[in-house]
Design an enzyme around this catalytic site. Structure first.
Site, PDB file in Angstrom:
ATOM      1  N   SER A   1       0.041   5.316  -3.474  1.00 41.52           N
ATOM      2  CA  SER A   1      -1.035   6.338  -3.420  1.00 41.52           C
ATOM      3  C   SER A   1      -1.767   6.718  -2.063  1.00 41.52           C
ATOM      4  O   SER A   1      -2.158   5.563  -1.270  1.00 41.52           O
ATOM      5  CB  SER A   1      -2.166   5.519  -4.385  1.00 41.52           C
ATOM      6  N   GLY A   2      -2.025   7.844  -1.913  1.00 44.69           N
ATOM      7  CA  GLY A   2      -2.414   8.107  -0.492  1.00 44.69           C
ATOM      8  C   GLY A   2      -1.576   8.705   0.567  1.00 44.69           C
ATOM      9  O   GLY A   2      -1.883   8.831   1.637  1.00 44.69           O
TER      10      GLY A   2
ATOM     11  N   SER B   1      -6.100  10.196  -6.247  1.00 44.90           N
ATOM     12  CA  SER B   1      -4.939   9.571  -6.607  1.00 44.90           C
ATOM     13  C   SER B   1      -4.662  10.186  -7.637  1.00 44.90           C
ATOM     14  O   SER B   1      -5.279  10.277  -8.942  1.00 44.90           O
ATOM     15  CB  SER B   1      -4.864   7.951  -6.589  1.00 44.90           C
ATOM     16  N   SER B   2      -3.115  10.491  -7.873  1.00 45.52           N
ATOM     17  CA  SER B   2      -2.902  11.096  -9.319  1.00 45.52           C
ATOM     18  C   SER B   2      -2.497   9.715 -10.304  1.00 45.52           C
ATOM     19  O   SER B   2      -1.713   8.914  -9.926  1.00 45.52           O
ATOM     20  CB  SER B   2      -1.525  11.853  -9.174  1.00 45.52           C
TER      21      SER B   2
ATOM     22  N   ASN C   1      -6.877   5.819  -2.179  1.00 45.62           N
ATOM     23  CA  ASN C   1      -6.949   7.206  -2.191  1.00 45.62           C
ATOM     24  C   ASN C   1      -7.954   7.711  -2.835  1.00 45.62           C
ATOM     25  O   ASN C   1      -8.324   7.348  -4.097  1.00 45.62           O
ATOM     26  CB  ASN C   1      -5.630   7.796  -2.749  1.00 45.62           C
TER      27      ASN C   1
ATOM     28  N   GLU D   1       3.638  -0.206  -6.624  1.00 49.65           N
ATOM     29  CA  GLU D   1       2.306  -0.871  -6.640  1.00 49.65           C
ATOM     30  C   GLU D   1       2.077  -1.971  -7.003  1.00 49.65           C
ATOM     31  O   GLU D   1       3.092  -2.800  -7.848  1.00 49.65           O
ATOM     32  CB  GLU D   1       1.344  -0.101  -7.723  1.00 49.65           C
TER      33      GLU D   1
ATOM     34  N   THR E   1       1.097  14.530  -3.369  1.00 42.28           N
ATOM     35  CA  THR E   1       0.627  15.919  -4.174  1.00 42.28           C
ATOM     36  C   THR E   1       0.764  16.930  -3.268  1.00 42.28           C
ATOM     37  O   THR E   1       1.170  18.162  -3.713  1.00 42.28           O
ATOM     38  CB  THR E   1      -0.652  15.612  -4.672  1.00 42.28           C
TER      39      THR E   1
ATOM     40  N   GLY F   1       4.383   5.728  -6.587  1.00 35.31           N
ATOM     41  CA  GLY F   1       4.817   4.637  -5.918  1.00 35.31           C
ATOM     42  C   GLY F   1       5.173   3.388  -6.368  1.00 35.31           C
ATOM     43  O   GLY F   1       4.281   3.111  -7.430  1.00 35.31           O
TER      44      GLY F   1
END
Length: 1531
Positions: free
Chosen positions: A163-164, A217-218, A214, A444, A168, A442
């Site tokens: 994340s981050g 974050s998606s 982030n 985690e 995207t 990704g």
């Protein structure tokens, strides 16, 4: 995990540069200071001493490029610290992309870098071979697209990262580039790629949230399928989503936020907030579990409006948008419903009025019954075979039921949005292939990991297995391509982890589904089941201090999971109460989210496993990826602060492990990690066997002999590369360093010997020189002593003589000074007295003169002021009278009569004033003559009296002389005395009369002056009267012009009446006469009177005669002439001298036909259409040059002839300046004359050149024609310029890089010999082809006499284009930045300079100056002794035009060992780092300017005058009688 083989420790010696582990920085570099057995002492660059085992240290490549390498497989030492250092160096230069084979590593810069994503950069990567240009996300997209087009197979691009990390944004760039390549099918409206990109804001609003790492974050996985047709154009797309994090709707922790859409709705406009009864986010339970409500630098209100606009673009209607936000508001109100215990046991009811209010609002927003909603939340219906049982829920279960409803509603809303977007985008059922872009979460590992992290890591395990297989396959393909022997390389497979998670039966997912099926199962029973099943599994670990947690050893490390909520989050019950309640909603949108279920599912709540569903989706995704050719992009987050220019080593190493990058490197290291092209290997290690280089032309043989001489085993020689096993590169570098050290020692020894010998010779020469100098100085000293003695005697003698003479002169001078002083005192005293007397006299005279002059000036000023005021008073009174008279003027006829009378009166008064003035002058002359006569008479009398006195005196003298003796003397004296007295009396009387006459003369003179002044006053009045008369005449003239216009309009109306009247006997000839009359724009009043068109005035006989002679009308004849002109200019008319014939003929015809002055004509459109048809063939430069010459010449003539009319849109008015004068009447007669007279006048005026042509007031069609002609000049100019660009563009790609043979010869030593002429010509063949194209274009332009100004502009822009292309290619291709390649490009630039010299400044202009960027860059490449140049010298003297970014780019890509640039790179790096911290770095690439670099005024000023009088007309119209005016006029 060590990925570098430990066999290299034998090459570690004292002084070696190595990498050693560091707890803070992961790895730190240092130098070995001591080795004791298997332990080494290392002094790090941080100043610390570290003792470690030799197996834990890795060699450092001290000769690595200062800017890093773009592909990490090119690293000499492929290990963890080398990879990390390479990424860090490139990140500091804002080089965020790096290859690892075919894998792209993208590091998030946390700042805008727009210059690397613009259209110019996309054009550079279009069609470029993979790896030729710098690493970029565009390169990955390009190779995927080319593979799809060439092979017809679908491809997938997998974007992963935590994340981050920027997944995207990377996905957006991929889709942008694919849209740039594929374009779109020819359809109306927005393109597919636009719709996909426009859907991102909607999905981000409803699927993204702030997390710890982030701000955007998606929280779902996204796979975008971009569909292409058989032509390679984008024809459709589809978006697949995976595992939306449903639990976030109800549960968040600080400092995270819920999904963005909740906060956007709370920040909506006030009327919408009031409509949904919303407020501050702090007042809602689902949002206030975290204290973070706003994001820094983000406006939720602005994003809300942006989301609404995006929903409009996607195709969501206004009604659907309102329903969506009603559902969002209902979820917020639903979260605020709090339950308490009811009256019955284990029952629940809304806690208070506030809870009831939110319950009511939820029901209103969902358009369902409030009581039914309360029953659905607080009660459950159980259906048994015997009866239906209604069971109440306790407050805790009711809250869980409430949260379940919220998650279900939000999940179905999100699925509806995805389906709606897919429908809006549209899918192509006939698509031949796709390119899928996977934006997936990704790996985690947090402090608390739940079911979501378990599913995410399960996905990454699957993708990692696919990734490892792909990397191993690429390694095998590389070895097969190079035709080398290789054995099977084993790599660690993670299949055991996948079996642990998904195996049936007995996997974690299967056990979880089994536990969810039993109502009494809890997380503790589930954990115990796991402990029992996997107690002996090496990947499963049971923590010692927890009864419900478990640990899985993933490929990226161990992760501790908390199973507390696994069962709840895995359940997805379809609750019948919710289904019945919301399925019956009055809102169609809400009812659509809950469609009717099959009959068997409506009886009771049916369990559905999220884990099993997710596993099925993942299996489908893997099947899709397996059917495609994968490409990988690993996104890396450089720091957790989310700030630019911060590189955290430990964090990045962990991400590289999680992303599988180090696993890919480990697979490479298991085979042949070091690969070098033959040329690079020989360039670096050729000194190990110099004898092999002599006489060997085959690079492959040379490389093999070098390796065999070094005694290496296990290496492989491919077709183009050398493949070395792990550790062999270090061994070669050690041997190379040893040879270089020995060579350095030999050089030092020789240099020291040479310096010592040189010092001895210099000392010997200096000793001899010192001795001779000292001996000479001793002799000089002796001679000076003797000379001094002789001089002393002589000096004493002269000094004594000098002193005596000095005393005498001093005494003599004193006496003279004393005498002079005394005499001067007396003289000054006398002088002062005289000056004082003279000054007093002068002051008295000046003072008296000043008083008299002051009085005179005062008197004169008063007189003038009085006269001016009186004259002003008279003038104002007269002006008022005139104004009153002007205002009282009535009709035009009365005004004319009055003005005529006034003119007559003024004329009479003027004559009267003239007569009075003449009489006054005559009287004045007579009076002056009379006064002069009287003055003359008086003067004569005075002369006579004087003569008489003189005569009397003479007589008296004679009488005295003739006097008798003394006795008679008394009488005589008495008589004489009487005579004298009488004469004296007479003289006095004469004096009195003279004085009287003088007074009369003065009085006459005063009268004369008064008369003169009166005459002057009358003369001034007369001049003023004449001015008034002139003004009145002008007014009369204007009135006459107006009257003439009225008469002309009456005449036109009469003609129209005649044409309408049923007088059919009028023939074409008479009608043409009638039409021609109003066209005469300057016809006198007499002529008009004689042409009365009333039918009664036309003689019947004349009409019959006219009827017998039919003739075509003027309009028809003019149409024929225009048609003939158009057909004539459509042919190639050639040139008259240097003047284009077509332009001159067009101009003459338009001027003759007065087309510029008419309100409506079609000739301009037909000329423009003819030019447009002629230049349709864009490839024929000869035709384009011909029309460019004609169009520019015609535009010049129009520019110097036309002037804008003040009333272009009104009816044409006559221009009459002085009709009352002879010149005015001549002008009228000429303009109203027959056609032949007018033609002769025009031809006569043309013979003098352009400057003598009269200015024409252009109407709107003429001005529009001029604008269209300007546009065509610019268009033809751009077409010629672009044709030349197209011709030389393929050659420029070949000119930037020297041929392979020339570079190889430099390494082998053949560059020392002088190449023959044929070789030189072969090397610069591409440059000569460019020069040949330039000559061809120049000759074409010169043959068509294109103005030199335009030729200069064309070649200036062409040379600018060459500069941009060559310079950008130099910055993007590393193999071009070398000394040998610089020499090659320099030779080519010399060819262009020679062309500019031969083309002369008239045509080349400043074209050579446009190559300043590439010239300075090449000059920097080929200078010798670069380390001795300072940064200031390079940036200000050598390359003043180039920026620091461009210089640094060239320096870091420069790869010749002989002339390195490392000395200035450190300084540049500092400046680059400061620049990146202070502001966004500007692009180091140049942009091509395709604008038009000139205006009409510039063109007009640059061109000379054109004489068009002697231009012959073309044969097609030469014999036509209507074009006789085109024939040259003979003198």
């Amino acid at each position: 995990m060590k990925i570098y083989a430990h066999g290299t420790s034998v090459n570690i010696i004292v002084g070696s540069h190595v990498w050693v582990e560091d707890p803070d920085l992961a790895w730190v570099d240092g130098q070995v200071s001591k080795i004791n057995g298997q332990e080494a002492e290392i002094l790090t660059t941080k100043g610390k001493k570290v003792i470690t085992n030799l197996s834990n240290i890795y060699p450092k490549d001290v000769e690595a490029p200062a800017g890093g390498v773009d592909d990490m497989t090119k690293l000499s030492y492929l290990h963890e610290p080398g990879v990390l250092e390479n990424l860090k160096i490139r990140y500091e230069l804002n080089e965020i992309y790096t290859y690892t084979g075919s894998i792209l590593i993208a590091i998030n810069p946390f700042q805008r870098l727009p210059h690397i994503y613009d259209s110019h950069m996309m054009q550079q990567y279009k069609g470029a071979p993979f790896g030729e240009l710098s690493p970029h996300v565009f390169a990955v997209a390009d190779v995927a697209y080319r593979a799809m087009i060439n092979n017809g197979k679908s491809n997938a691009i997998l974007v992963s990262g935590e994340s981050g990390a920027g997944k995207t944004e990377t996905t957006k760039m991929l889709m942008r580039y694919l849209a740039f390549l594929g374009g779109r099918v020819a359809t109306e409206g927005r393109t597919v790629e636009q719709q996909v990109l426009e859907s991102n804001p909607v999905l981000e609003a409803f699927g993204n949230a702030k997390t710890v790492r982030n701000n955007n974050s998606s929280r779902f996985g996204k796979f975008v399928e971009i569909q292409f047709d058989k032509h390679g154009r984008i024809s459709g797309a589809a978006i697949r989503t995976y595992l939306l994090e449903r639990s976030r709707v109800c549960q968040i922790s600080h400092p995270e936020r819920n999904y963005h859409c909740f906060y956007l709705l709370c920040a909506a406009p006030h009327e919408e907030v009031e409509k949904y009864k919303l407020g501050n986010p702090k007042s809602f339970h689902y949002l206030n579990q975290s204290n973070c409500y706003e994001l820094d630098g983000v406006s939720d209100a602005h994003d809300y409006l942006a989301t609404r606009r995006a929903m409009d673009i996607v195709g969501i209607s206004e009604k659907e948008q309102e329903a969506i936000f009603r559902v969002i508001a209902a979820i917020l109100h639903l979260g605020n419903i709090v339950f308490s215990k009811g009256k019955e046991i284990d029952s629940s009811v809304p806690k208070d009025d506030q809870a009831k209010f939110h319950l009511k609002m939820t029901a209103e927003l969902l358009l369902c019954d409030a009581q039914a909603l309360e029953d659905a939340l607080c009660k459950r219906i159980m259906i048994t075979p015997e009866e239906v049982i209604k069971r109440s829920l306790d407050p805790q279960s009711a809250a869980v039921s409430r949260d379940g409803l919220a998650k279900t509603v939000y999940s179905r809303l999100f699925d509806w949005l995805v389906d709606k977007i897919n429908v809006s985008i549209g899918q192509d059922p006939n698509s031949k292939s796709i390119i899928g872009v996977l934006d997936i979460y990704g790996f985690e590992s947090f402090k608390h990991n739940s079911f979501e992290q378990f599913c995410i890591n399960f996905t990454n395990e699957k993708l990692q297995q696919h990734f490892n297989q792909h990397v191993f396959k690429m390694e095998q393909e590389e070895y097969t391509k190079e035709e080398i022997d290789w054995s099977y390389i084993e790599f660690v497979d993670n299949q055991d982890v996948l079996d642990l998670i998904e195996k049936k039966p007995g996997g974690i997912v299967a056990l979880l589904d089994e536990a969810c099926m039993f109502p009494k199962s809890t997380h503790e029973t589930f954990a115990n089941k796991l402990y029992q099943t996997f107690k002996n599994h090496k990947r499963f670990v049971k923590p010692k201090l927890s009864r419900t947690d478990f640990t899985i050893a993933h490929y990226a490390g161990e992760v501790l999971y908390q199973s507390d909520q696994f069962l709840d989050k895995n359940k997805d019950y379809v609750v019948p109460e919710y289904q019945d309640l919301l399925g019956a909603s009055k809102c169609p949108f809400v009812a659509g989210l809950f469609p009717p279920l099959p009959e068997e599912t409506t009886k009771s709540s049916k369990f559905s496993s999220i884990g099993s569903r997710f596993k099925l989706q993942l299996q489908q995704l893997m099947e899709t990826l397996s059917s495609t050719e994968p490409y990988y992009i690993r996104c890396v987050k450089p720091n957790n602060l989310l700030k630019p220019a911060v590189f955290e080593n430990v964090n990045i190493m962990q991400q590289l492990r999680c992303g599988g990058v180090l696993e890919a490197i480990r697979i490479s290291c298991a085979g042949y990690p070091t690969r070098r092209a033959f040329f690079e290997f020989i360039n670096r290690f050729g000194l190990l066997a110099p004898e092999v280089l002599e006489g060997n032309n085959d690079e492959k043989v040379v490389c093999k002999k070098i390796l065999e001489k070094m005694g290496l085993k296990g290496f492989q020689i491919g077709k183009t590369k050398v493949f070395l096993r792990a550790g062999q590169m270090a061994e070669l570098d050690a041997r190379r360093a040893e040879i270089l050290n020995n060579a350095a020692k030999t050089i030092q020894r020789r240099i020291r010997t040479h310096i010592t010998h040189k010092q001895f010779i210099a000392l010997h020469k200096a000793t001899i020189a010192v001795q001779s100098i000292w001996r000479g100085r001793l002799a000089c000293k002796l001679f000076a002593h003797l000379k001094r003695q002789a001089a002393v005697v002589k000096i004493q003698k002269n000094i004594r003589r000098y002193q005596a003479r000095k005393r005498y002169r001093k005494l003599h001078l004193s006496m003279l000074v004393l005498q002079t002083g005394l005499r001067a005192m007396a003289a000054r005293r006398e002088c002062r007295l005289r000056k004082r007397t003279k000054a007093a006299i002068y002051v008295q005279a000046r003072w008296r003169c000043h008083k008299a002059a002051l009085y005179y000036k005062k008197l004169k000023r008063g007189t003038i002021v009085t006269q001016c005021r009186w004259r002003g008073f008279i003038a104002r009174r007269e002006l008022r009278k005139l104004k009153m008279a002007a205002r009282e003027t009535g009709a035009l006829k009365e005004a004319k009569d009055k003005l005529e009378k006034r003119v007559e009166e003024l004329t009479w008064r003027l004559q009267l004033e003239k007569r009075l003035r003449t009489d006054l002058e005559e009287a004045k002359v007579q009076e002056v003559v009379k006064l002069q006569n009287s003055l003359q008479e008086l003067q004569n009398k005075v002369d006579e009296a004087n003569a008489l006195i003189v005569k009397e005196q003479e007589d008296a003298k004679k009488a005295v002389e003739e006097a008798p003796p003394v006795i008679k003397e008394t009488q005589v004296l008495v008589q004489d005395t009487q005579k004298i007295d009488s004469l004296t009396t007479e003289v006095d009387s004469l004096k009195v009369s003279l004085e009287t006459e003088r007074q009369r003369a003065n009085e006459s003179e005063r009268k004369y002056n008064k008369a003169q002044q009166s005459i002057e006053d009358k003369h001034e009045k007369l001049e003023e009267t004449e001015k008034k008369v002139h003004q009145l005449q002008e007014s009369l003239t204007r009135l006459e012009e107006k009257l003439t216009n009225l008469e002309s309009e009456n005449q036109v109306l009469r003609q129209q009446a005649l044409s309408i009247a049923p007088n059919k006997f009028l023939s074409g000839r008479s009608r043409s006469i009638i039409q021609r009359v109003p066209e005469s724009s300057h016809m006198g009043l007499d002529a008009k009177a004689g042409l009365d068109m009333h039918p009664s005035s036309i003689n019947q006989k004349d009409l019959s005669e006219v009827e017998e002679k039919p003739q075509k009308s003027l309009n028809e004849k003019q149409q024929e002439n225009q048609e003939l002109l158009i057909r004539s200019i459509a042919q190639h008319l050639g040139f008259a001298g240097k003047r284009p014939a077509a332009a001159c003929v067009i101009y003459k015809c338009l001027l003759q036909w007065r087309s510029f002055e008419v309100e409506r004509t079609s000739v301009f459109d037909r000329i423009i259409q003819t030019i447009g048809n002629a230049i349709e063939t864009q490839d024929n430069n000869n035709i384009l040059a011909y029309w460019l010459s004609n169009a520019s010449t015609l535009l010049l003539l129009l520019q110097r002839t036309l002037k804008a009319s003040g009333a272009a849109g009104m009816a044409p008015q006559r221009r009459r300046s002085s009709s009352a004068t002879l010149f005015g009447r001549m002008t009228q007669s000429f303009r109203g004359a027959p056609q032949g007279v007018n033609l002769s006048l025009i031809n006569g005026s043309m013979s003098g050149g352009v400057d003598t042509l009269r200015q024409v007031e252009a109407k709107y069609p003429a001005l529009l024609f001029k604008q269209q002609l300007t546009a065509y000049v610019e268009k033809i100019y751009g077409m010629i310029r672009d044709n030349l660009k197209k011709e030389i563009s393929p050659l420029l790609g070949l000119c930037i890089q020297a041929p392979r043979t020339s570079r190889a010869s430099l390494v082998k030593g053949s560059s020392r010999s002088v190449a023959n002429t044929e070789a030189q010509r072969a090397l610069i063949a591409h440059w000569q082809a460019i020069v040949k194209s330039l000559w061809s274009f120049l000759n074409t332009l010169k043959a068509n006499h294109v103005p030199p100004f335009l030729v200069r502009k064309v070649f200036t822009q062409i040379f600018s284009f060459i500069n941009v292309q060559l310079f950008n290619s130099l910055l993007l291709r590393r193999e071009c930045c070398s000394f040998s390649n610089g020499e090659y490009v320099k030779a080519g630039l010399a060819e262009l300079e020679h062309w500019c010299y031969k083309a002369t400044d008239e045509y080349a202009g400043s074209a050579w100056d446009e190559l300043k960027h590439i010239r300075q860059a090449i000059g920097f490449l080929v200078i010798h002794q670069k380390p001795k140049k300072t940064l200031d010298e390079i940036s200000h003297d050598l390359c003043p035009v180039l920026s620091i970014q461009q210089l640094y780019r060239i320096s870091t890509m420069y790869w010749d060992d002989k002339y390195g640039t490392h000395s200035v790179i450190s300084n540049m790096r500092v400046l680059m780092t400061e620049d990146s911290n202070n502001a966004v770095s500007s692009s180091f690439l140049l942009d091509d300017d395709s604008s038009i670099p000139f205006s009409v005024d510039d063109l007009s000023k640059s061109m000379e005058q054109i004489d068009i009088s002697d231009v012959d007309p073309p044969p097609l119209i030469r014999e036509n009688s209507g074009f006789t005016f085109l024939l040259p006029r003979s003198d």
